[in-house]
Scaffold this motif. Structure first.
Motif, short mmCIF file in Angstrom:
data_model
loop_
_atom_site.label_atom_id
_atom_site.label_comp_id
_atom_site.label_asym_id
_atom_site.label_seq_id
_atom_site.Cartn_x
_atom_site.Cartn_y
_atom_site.Cartn_z
N ASP A 61 0.85 -1.19 0.00
CA ASP A 61 0.00 0.00 0.00
C ASP A 61 0.88 1.24 0.00
O ASP A 61 2.08 1.12 -0.28
N ARG A 62 0.30 2.39 0.35
CA ARG A 62 1.12 3.61 0.43
C ARG A 62 2.30 3.36 1.36
O ARG A 62 3.38 3.87 1.15
N ALA A 63 2.04 2.62 2.40
CA ALA A 63 3.15 2.16 3.24
C ALA A 63 3.04 0.63 3.28
O ALA A 63 2.03 0.10 3.74
N ASN A 64 4.06 -0.03 2.78
CA ASN A 64 4.06 -1.49 2.86
C ASN A 64 4.15 -1.91 4.32
O ASN A 64 4.85 -1.28 5.11
#
Lengths: 757, 558
Positions: free
Chosen positions: A495-498
């Motif tokens: 996602d935007r932050a894995n």
């Protein structure tokens, strides 16, 4: 002629391009943190010849630093830090910003040489076109001199272009888009197709340009020939044509975006994430070499934020990984080749991008240049038709150039009306497609934007590690960092932050992949936004233990006298061969490059020894060393006091009484065992003695063979006999440690009852 | 993209917040209004935006623009389009269908209003619309008063959260107010500001849109006081429902201690006593008791047989299904739900929203910790090695008995002794699972022990002495997990436990969370390099997820 011009163009790096490279270097330096990212070895071992214009630049790029941090070099042994001496320009085609108006010395000489070979008539035409009066020039040399001066003054070309009729400008623009070369008849038809009108009108326009010296022709064969723009003029003309070369842009609120995936992270983020996923999960293949349905569904669900199921974008990612052997077929499935992946991630960002563009080109010819062209719209929409027209010119130009080289002059109609669709680039997530009315438009996706112009500061250089062993790694982190996280933690979401989770299993995997305890902890310390939580550190230490504290290396080692260390480490030509610096004066090198290393050392004024020191050395040397050791032992033996020598001569068991001397017999109770310990016993005796000791409440003395092979002498107060898995055991109190222990009867080697007193 | 911001909004609706960021407080207060806190480890908290959390926000009057603009201002990345779309579609739906008072009175019918003609058309076509909505005059619509709960419940499932503005009946009047001094110890008493604020938001000055809903407060924050304040505001007969007998006892003690009510006003409706008084405290168990699986619930009549003006649901996340059914029929009565978390194991959060009401107030425990309303707790895991002999026994043991052997490691006794000595000024609870081990420790250290076998009378004596400070150490078994009347301590030493059970951890930790002058410390003694240590990792994850500081210490072998 063409080769020369290519070289010239390669060397024509603009200030802007230079600045961009410097920015990249800075960014690379910033990114090189983290495990194994030392990256000190910079220059290439081989230095192919380059055009003169690049010498200064090349000199700057070959700066070599020697630092204390060892360089991690991939297993393949190839140097990932190899710098290329030349690089194709990465900028919008025809971008004036990418060129300089003032020519450099080398370029002026090149132009002068080119004009010197030009027929007089053409030279005169060109000079006239640039506003000169050739008839008033006394001789050819002076004419060349004046023509060179006119061309190098950009304003003269600009004036010339400004004076052109619109039709002539269109013709010139099209010819420039074709790469400055076009077949006469086919070019006329192409212009008719793009702009309408009749062939003869376009022919007239080309002639008009030719009269001004801007277009010349190749040798004619049956009325067929190629139009050519003299190479030294191309850059200047592209500058001067300005708006005629650019694509028109379009803005409207009602443009409907089709096939848009809202999350469009940089390709290196998604490529690394997919590589990590394959590394951790693997992908099974069917007999038809398609990803197994179950694995594909799981993968699509996992990457739902990035691509649609069965989307082209996934296929591009997978193809990219397989094309470069980052992912290989092993057994029945796809597996990540960590070594190659490591090497890929160690490449310069520009090199990684080159590979991406190459992969894109395989899916869509000239993809990179299409992206640059759309990029020129500055975020606006580019209509499909002018983009297709330009693309057709590129393709036709490429074909004509090929035919020109092969001497195929006769006209052909193939490919003339071919239509082109940019759907592959849309499906690959690089272009967004919009629709307004019946017209289609394109603009760059954020992914393509990041590919063409990676941001100087991505904003994220570290990840978030929390006390519950989770890691959040924002998109924008350096790919090498993402991959490293994937090596020590399970990838849980894209996602935007894995999101990742460190588990005992993931740490186990990391250790198998070569991570050390200190590496793991240091990596987390160095790259976490906040300091390493204490509980995580403690737990990881517990999981890792002391595994891998001692390592074996297989390498060729070079050493240098301490007086020469600085000289060697400071030498730019030697540096690339150093794989690892163990200590000052002691380095690992690739044994397959020994010859080259010797040559470079000699050139640098060192005198390398001819022989390689062998360990353990030749058989003779081994034997000699063994003899030496033996001699040493003997020498030590000899060092014993003369009075004590007799003790070691004869085995005591071989001693006999001196003949004639009477021998006394010993009583049974006084007989001692050889070592004064309990006697050796067999299983039956053990059972009997133990039973007796239990009955009498006596203490046992014994020698017990422990599981680790150690023989333990102990005194035990027996308590009971027990069975474990049908194995008889003695349970008793070890009087030495005061611990209650159990002993396997079979392992009791010596045993006796300790008599009171 | 603005990497300097504190928030990352993920495509699946999760929101990550940096807790060390300068804007964290602002971000947390903002997110708490429309997102549920999912995990709160130190450094990075995770919230989740879902339909219910958004409807909770919408019911509290939060607008779409407030949510979107606020998120944009705090986010590092652009807000994912699908999340924006979801927020837009979800928030906009709340209140498109509303229940209003009917002119004929609340006991017969409830009017249904629609935001637009189109919504009316769509809702009337739904199954629920067809079955429950009746025409009312030329253009109006109504439902039967008894269908109020079911109507909301079913429409929610179809994606139409109903705004209930139909109002409530007053219930039998009861004069009740909070005392200025507590009855038991005479100390001054006043509700804390956040408790008053919670009830303000729930009560809404008696407006029809208020008077129902859930207050979310962490353990030890004083949820009971919130309910007492609600009783005082409503001034009506109240039925309090809670989880077990111990909780009933504690509720009654608190009501008598902190309100003007007396014994004759407060009754207990449990397995032992069946009193119905103006304020009655009952358990969920007694209400859902029946003789056989097919028999009726014999005590559900308690809801109907008395003119209750307020229903209080303690631990509303544990509300059993039959009580939902009864609650659906009592939508004309004010309702207050109390809980520390809205997350239900059975996933029936929607029923809580429809039948008890939307979330009215939520306060993270860090806020309370900072202001000293709950103790700042630190957890320590102390690893003790086996002795050489015990290690050998452990290694030879089969897998099933290894955990037990590790839990009962005799070397733990020395650690407990050291800890007890170190905390000679503190109130220490030594908590364990295995009775033999507890007895051994109690004998070794000369401490009293309470297990399930200890008679209630003896327990009360020991608890009383511990509360008064006559004794400062108490060894307790699993009974500590559920004994509400167990006095508070500020140090807990856990010597054995199941470690897999999050509930057990929460309960044991809850023992030391009440505010105190001294630090709250929670020690867990585990055997190093054993099954027990492996299980302790789960525990570590749970506690760190909750945001507690967690330290690991090795204890040297003797």
């Amino acid at each position: 002629m063409s080769d020369v011009s290519e070289a010239s163009r390669d060397g024509d790096a603009s200030d802007e391009a230079g600045a961009r490279k410097r920015r990249r270097r800075r960014r690379r330096k910033k990114r090189s943190g983290g495990n194994g990212g030392g990256g000190e070895v910079q220059a290439a071992p081989e230095t192919p010849s380059v055009p003169e214009g690049r010498v200064g630049n090349r000199g700057r790029r070959q700066v070599v630093e020697v630092t204390d941090t060892p360089a991690a070099v991939p297993a393949s042994g190839r140097n990932p830090h190899r710098k290329r001496n030349s690089r194709a320009r990465r900028a919008k085609p025809g971008s004036s910003g990418a060129r300089r108006r003032r020519l450099e010395k080398g370029e002026v000489r090149h132009l002068s040489d080119f004009l010197d070979t030009m027929p007089d008539g053409l030279l005169a035409n060109l000079y006239k076109g640039l506003g000169g009066q050739p008839r008033r020039v006394p001789n050819r040399d002076r004419l060349i001199q004046l023509a060179v001066r006119a061309v190098s003054q950009g304003s003269r070309l600009e004036s010339l272009v400004r004076a052109l009729h619109e039709r002539e400008r269109k013709t010139l623009a099209a010819l420039l888009q074709c790469g400055g070369i076009a077949h006469n008849e086919e070019f006329h038809r192409t212009l008719v197709l793009a702009y309408g009108g009749h062939e003869r009108e376009w022919q007239k326009a080309v002639r008009s340009l030719a009269e001004r010296g801007l277009v010349v022709a190749s040798a004619e064969q049956e009325e067929a020939y190629f139009y050519v723009i003299p190479d030294p003029l191309i850059d200047g003309l592209v500058d001067a044509m300005g708006p005629d070369m650019e694509l028109p842009t379009f803005e409207h609120d009602d443009v409907r975006v089709i096939e848009d995936k809202p999350f469009s992270p940089p390709l290196d983020f998604s490529i690394t994430s997919l590589a990590t996923y394959i590394d951790q999960h693997g992908l099974r293949l069917t007999q038809r070499h398609e990803v197994h349905r179950h694995d594909k569904e799981a993968l699509d669900a996992f990457f739902g934020q990035l691509w649609e199921p069965d989307g082209e974008l996934f296929q591009f990612h997978l193809d990219f990984l397989m094309m470069h052997d980052l992912v290989v077929l092993r057994g029945e499935g796809l597996r990540l080749d960590r070594d190659v992946m490591e090497e890929f991630l160690q490449l310069e960002p520009e090199d990684q991008r080159d590979l991406v563009f190459r992969a894109l080109d395989k899916r869509f010819e000239l993809a990179e240049w299409v992206l640059w062209a759309v990029h020129g719209a500055g975020g606006g929409w580019v209509a499909e038709r002018p983009l297709v027209a330009m693309y057709r010119h590129w393709k036709r130009g490429r074909d004509w150039e090929k035919r020109y080289r092969q001497g195929q002059v006769s006209a052909t109609r193939s490919g003339e009306r071919e239509s082109y669709s940019f759907t592959p680039l849309v499906q690959s997530g690089l272009l967004q497609m919009g629709q307004w009315g019946q017209e289609k438009f394109y603009r760059l996706s954020a992914r393509a934007q990041a590919l063409l112009e990676p941001s100087d500061d991505d904003g994220f250089v570290q990840f978030y590690l929390t006390p519950d062993f989770k890691i959040a790694a924002p998109a924008g982190l350096a790919p090498i960092l993402l991959f490293r996280i994937g090596e020590i933690a399970e990838l849980k979401g894209i996602d935007r932050a894995n999101s990742y989770l460190i588990t005992e299993e993931s740490i186990e995997r990391a250790l198998e992949a070569g991570w050390k305890r200190d590496d793991v902890l240091q990596f987390l310390r160095d790259n976490s936004v906040y300091e390493l939580p204490e509980n995580v550190e403690q737990t990881l230490k517990g999981w890792i233990g002391h595994r891998g504290d001692v390592e074996f290396h297989d390498l060729m080692l070079i050493t240098v006298h301490r007086s020469q260390i600085k000289r060697l480490e400071g030498n730019k030509r030697i540096k690339p061969f150093i794989l690892h610096r163990f200590a000052p004066g002691m380095y690992a090198v690739d044994r397959t490059h020994r010859g080259e290393i010797e040559a470079v050392l000699e050139q640098a004024g060192f005198s390398p020894a001819r022989e390689v020191r062998q360990y353990p050395g030749t058989d003779e040397a081994v034997e000699a060393r063994a003899n030496l050791s033996k001699a040493l032992v003997e020498a030590r033996e000899a060092a014993r006091e003369p009075t004590r020598r007799a003790g070691g001569i004869v085995d005591a068991s071989q001693l006999h009484p001196v003949p004639g001397v009477s021998v006394r017999s010993l009583g049974a109770g006084a007989r001692k065992n050889d070592d004064d310990g309990p006697p050796e016993v067999d299983a039956q005796e053990v059972q009997r003695i133990v039973d007796e000791a239990l009955a009498r409440g006596a203490t046992l003395e014994m020698v017990y063979l422990a599981r680790n092979g150690q023989k333990i002498e102990c005194t035990v107060a027996p308590q009971s006999l027990a069975f474990k898995d049908a194995t008889p055991m003695l349970v008793g109190l070890d009087l030495g440690s005061n611990d209650r222990l159990s002993y396997v009867l079979e392992r009791i080697e010596r045993l006796r009852i300790q008599e009171d007193g | 993209m603005n990497p300097a911001n504190p928030v990352i909004v993920q495509g699946d609706g999760k929101v990550l917040v940096e807790t060390q960021h300068a804007d964290f407080d602002r971000a947390r207060d903002f997110l708490a209004q429309f997102a549920e806190l999912e995990s709160s480890p130190d450094l990075l908290h995770t919230y989740r935006i879902d339909a219910l959390s958004l409807w909770n926000a919408a019911s509290a009057g939060m607008s779409l623009d407030e949510i979107v603009d606020g998120l944009r201002a705090l986010s590092k990345f652009d807000i994912p389009a699908e999340v924006l779309q979801n927020i837009q579609e979800t928030v906009g739906r709340y209140g498109l269908v509303a229940l209003e008072p009917h002119p004929d009175g609340p006991r017969t019918a409830i009017s249904v209003s629609f935001a637009t003609r189109y919504i009316q058309k769509v809702v009337l076509r739904t199954e629920t619309g067809k079955e429950l909505i009746q025409p009312d005059g030329k253009r109006g619509h109504k439902i039967d008063a008894g269908m109020r709960g079911m109507f909301k419940q079913r429409l929610l499932l179809e994606g139409w959260p109903v705004a209930d503005r139909a109002g409530f009946h007053a219930g039998a009047p009861l004069s009740v107010s909070l005392r200025g001094q507590m009855k038991a110890n005479g100390k001054t008493f006043a509700p804390r500001p956040y408790q008053v604020e919670a009830i303000d938001r729930w009560h809404m000055d008696g407006a029809p849109s208020g008077g129902h809903g859930v207050v979310v407060l962490p353990c030890g924050a004083g949820k009971t006081i919130v309910a007492l304040e609600a009783m005082a505001r409503c001034g009506t007969h109240t039925l309090v429902l809670c989880n077990n007998q111990s909780a009933v006892t504690q509720w009654i003690r608190e009501i008598l201690d902190k309100t003007t009510l007396t014994d004759k006003d407060v009754g207990e409706y449990t397995g032992q006593n069946k009193q119905i008084k103006p304020v009655t405290v009952a358990t969920y168990q007694v209400l859902t008791w029946r003789r056989s699986r097919n028999a009726d619930y014999e005590h559900l009549h308690l809801f109907r047989d008395h003119d209750w003006g307020l229903l209080v649901y303690d631990e509303v996340h544990l509300l059993p299904a039959p009580v939902f059914g009864a609650t659906a029929e009592l939508q004309g009565t004010r309702r207050l739900g109390l809980t520390a978390t809205l997350v239900r194991e059975d996933g029936r959060e929607g029923d809580v929203f429809s039948l008890v009401g939307p979330k009215r107030y939520d306060l993270p425990w860090q806020f309370l910790e900072k202001r000293g309303f709950v103790a700042e707790a630190t957890c320590y895991e102390i690893r003790v090695p086996f002795s050489r002999r015990d290690r050998a026994t452990y290694e030879d043991a089969d897998e099933t008995t290894k955990f037990r052997l590790a839990s009962e490691n005799p070397a733990k006794v020395d650690v407990v002794r050291e800890l007890v000595d170190r905390h000679d000024e503190d109130n220490v609870l030594i908590i364990g699972t295995y009775l033999g081990q507890l007895q051994e420790i109690a004998d070794e250290l000369g401490l009293p022990v309470i297990t399930g076998k200890t008679p209630q009378k003896e327990r009360d004596v020991l608890f009383g002495r511990f509360r008064r400070g006559d004794i400062r150490r108490l060894v307790v078994s699993k009974v500590a997990n559920f004994a509400i009347d167990l006095p508070d301590a500020n140090v807990a030493i856990q010597i054995s436990g199941s470690f897999g059970s999050r509930q057990e951890e929460a309960q044991r930790l809850g023992r030391i969370l009440r505010p105190k002058e001294r630090d709250a410390l929670f020690y867990t003694v585990v055997t190093a390099d054993s099954k027990e240590q492996e299980f302790a990792v789960k525990r570590q994850l749970f506690l760190t997820e909750q945001g507690y500081r967690y330290h690991i210490r090795d204890h040297a072998a003797k």
